[in-house]
Motif scaffolding. Sequence first.
Motif, short mmCIF file in Angstrom:
data_model
loop_
_atom_site.label_atom_id
_atom_site.label_comp_id
_atom_site.label_asym_id
_atom_site.label_seq_id
_atom_site.Cartn_x
_atom_site.Cartn_y
_atom_site.Cartn_z
N ALA A 115 -55.62 47.08 -21.26
CA ALA A 115 -56.19 47.02 -19.92
C ALA A 115 -57.61 47.56 -19.89
N GLY A 116 -57.96 48.44 -20.83
CA GLY A 116 -59.34 48.90 -20.93
C GLY A 116 -60.28 47.77 -21.32
N LEU A 117 -59.82 46.89 -22.20
CA LEU A 117 -60.59 45.68 -22.51
C LEU A 117 -60.73 44.82 -21.26
N SER A 118 -59.65 44.67 -20.50
CA SER A 118 -59.70 43.88 -19.28
C SER A 118 -60.74 44.42 -18.31
N LEU A 119 -60.80 45.74 -18.16
CA LEU A 119 -61.79 46.34 -17.27
C LEU A 119 -63.21 46.03 -17.74
N SER A 120 -63.42 46.03 -19.05
CA SER A 120 -64.76 45.72 -19.56
C SER A 120 -65.13 44.26 -19.33
N LEU A 121 -64.13 43.38 -19.31
CA LEU A 121 -64.40 41.95 -19.17
C LEU A 121 -64.95 41.59 -17.80
N ILE A 122 -64.63 42.37 -16.77
CA ILE A 122 -65.08 42.02 -15.44
C ILE A 122 -66.41 42.69 -15.08
N ALA A 123 -66.94 43.51 -15.98
CA ALA A 123 -68.24 44.12 -15.73
C ALA A 123 -69.34 43.06 -15.83
N ASP A 124 -70.39 43.25 -15.06
CA ASP A 124 -71.53 42.34 -15.12
C ASP A 124 -72.44 42.67 -16.30
N HIS A 125 -72.39 43.90 -16.77
CA HIS A 125 -73.16 44.31 -17.94
C HIS A 125 -72.36 45.39 -18.65
N VAL A 126 -72.25 45.29 -19.97
CA VAL A 126 -71.52 46.29 -20.76
C VAL A 126 -72.51 47.00 -21.68
N ILE A 127 -72.58 48.32 -21.53
CA ILE A 127 -73.37 49.18 -22.39
C ILE A 127 -72.40 50.01 -23.20
N ALA A 128 -72.59 50.05 -24.52
CA ALA A 128 -71.63 50.73 -25.38
C ALA A 128 -72.34 51.54 -26.45
N THR A 129 -71.64 52.56 -26.93
CA THR A 129 -72.15 53.35 -28.05
C THR A 129 -71.71 52.71 -29.36
N SER A 130 -72.24 53.21 -30.45
CA SER A 130 -71.86 52.70 -31.77
C SER A 130 -70.42 53.04 -32.11
N ARG A 131 -69.80 53.98 -31.37
CA ARG A 131 -68.41 54.35 -31.62
C ARG A 131 -67.43 53.50 -30.82
N ALA A 132 -67.92 52.61 -29.98
CA ALA A 132 -67.04 51.81 -29.14
C ALA A 132 -66.26 50.80 -29.98
N SER A 133 -65.04 50.53 -29.56
CA SER A 133 -64.22 49.51 -30.23
C SER A 133 -63.36 48.82 -29.17
N PHE A 134 -62.99 47.58 -29.47
CA PHE A 134 -62.33 46.73 -28.49
C PHE A 134 -61.10 46.08 -29.13
N CYS A 135 -60.02 45.99 -28.36
CA CYS A 135 -58.80 45.40 -28.91
C CYS A 135 -57.91 44.86 -27.80
N ALA A 136 -57.48 43.60 -27.95
CA ALA A 136 -56.43 43.04 -27.09
C ALA A 136 -55.10 43.46 -27.72
N VAL A 137 -54.73 44.69 -27.49
CA VAL A 137 -53.70 45.38 -28.26
C VAL A 137 -52.28 44.98 -27.87
N PHE A 138 -52.13 44.15 -26.87
CA PHE A 138 -50.84 43.90 -26.23
C PHE A 138 -49.74 43.48 -27.19
N ALA A 139 -50.05 42.63 -28.17
CA ALA A 139 -49.02 42.13 -29.08
C ALA A 139 -48.36 43.25 -29.88
N ARG A 140 -49.06 44.36 -30.05
CA ARG A 140 -48.49 45.46 -30.83
C ARG A 140 -47.27 46.07 -30.14
N VAL A 141 -47.19 45.92 -28.82
CA VAL A 141 -46.03 46.44 -28.09
C VAL A 141 -45.20 45.31 -27.48
N GLY A 142 -45.46 44.08 -27.92
CA GLY A 142 -44.67 42.95 -27.46
C GLY A 142 -44.99 42.49 -26.07
N TYR A 143 -46.20 42.76 -25.60
CA TYR A 143 -46.63 42.34 -24.27
C TYR A 143 -47.60 41.16 -24.37
N VAL A 144 -47.62 40.33 -23.33
CA VAL A 144 -48.72 39.39 -23.19
C VAL A 144 -49.90 40.14 -22.59
#
Length: 265
Positions: A115-144
């Motif tokens: 859901a953190g990825l989802s929140l980033s997707l609706i932003a009009d501009h994304v600013i991130a640090t070099s430590r940022a990482s992104f994952c559609a992690v849902f499949a790891r817990v059996g979720y869509v």
Amino acid sequence: QSTDSIQVERHGATALIRLCRPEIRNALDPEMRAALGRAIEDVRSDPSVKAVVLTGSGGCFCAGGDVRGMSETLAKKRDIFEGRSRILDMHRWFEDLADLEKPLIAAIDGVAFGAGLSLSLIADHVIATSRASFCAVFARVGYVPDLGAMYFLPRQIGLRAAKDLVFSARVLNVVEAKEIGLVQTIVDGELEQAALDYATRFHDAPTDMIGIAKVVMNRAFESDRASLLNQEAMAQAMCRESDFHHEAVRRFNSKEPLQFVWKEN
């Protein structure tokens, strides 16, 4: 309003919303979801807010759903429709945020998973640090994917690329995320200040015009050309009668500086 789950700060005409549950990597537990919904309504209805920055605390943006809470849910027998209602409740404030008629800047450090990825997707501009990482992690817990990810992700990076991230649940570093368009700006310095500096550029902008353009463009991929052009015509008719436009024309004809000129770095 600030709570134990989120902090809301005003920086001039910018509202900064900070997720504040670092002990669970700012996962969206029920308390945080409710507080976030109230904060979104407050900034949406406040005409003095010209831009919004969404960020996390403790070196993390948002790890997604609260897995600990999921464990508690599984331990109890619950009606299947309760789960549907819970997601629909989240959709209400999420859609308000997605359609917020003001620039929304996501400032991301650490993980933006699920859901953190989802929140980033609706932003009009994304600013991130070099430590940022992104994952559609849902499949790891059996979720869509939820919180709008199956809608927004294909529109941002293309259908096959979206399927790749959803099916694999692999982690993208910030460089990979920027290459496919999930991030616009990578900063080495202070993240929140960089996001606030960016948001400040909108303080003199025509907020109503930006809001109308955002609403129309958010629907561009499911609108036919005739419908979009009709919306354009109605929007332009409104903008033409605005005080901002009249003042801009007056300043132009008088050779005065315009009220809104984009400030480069």
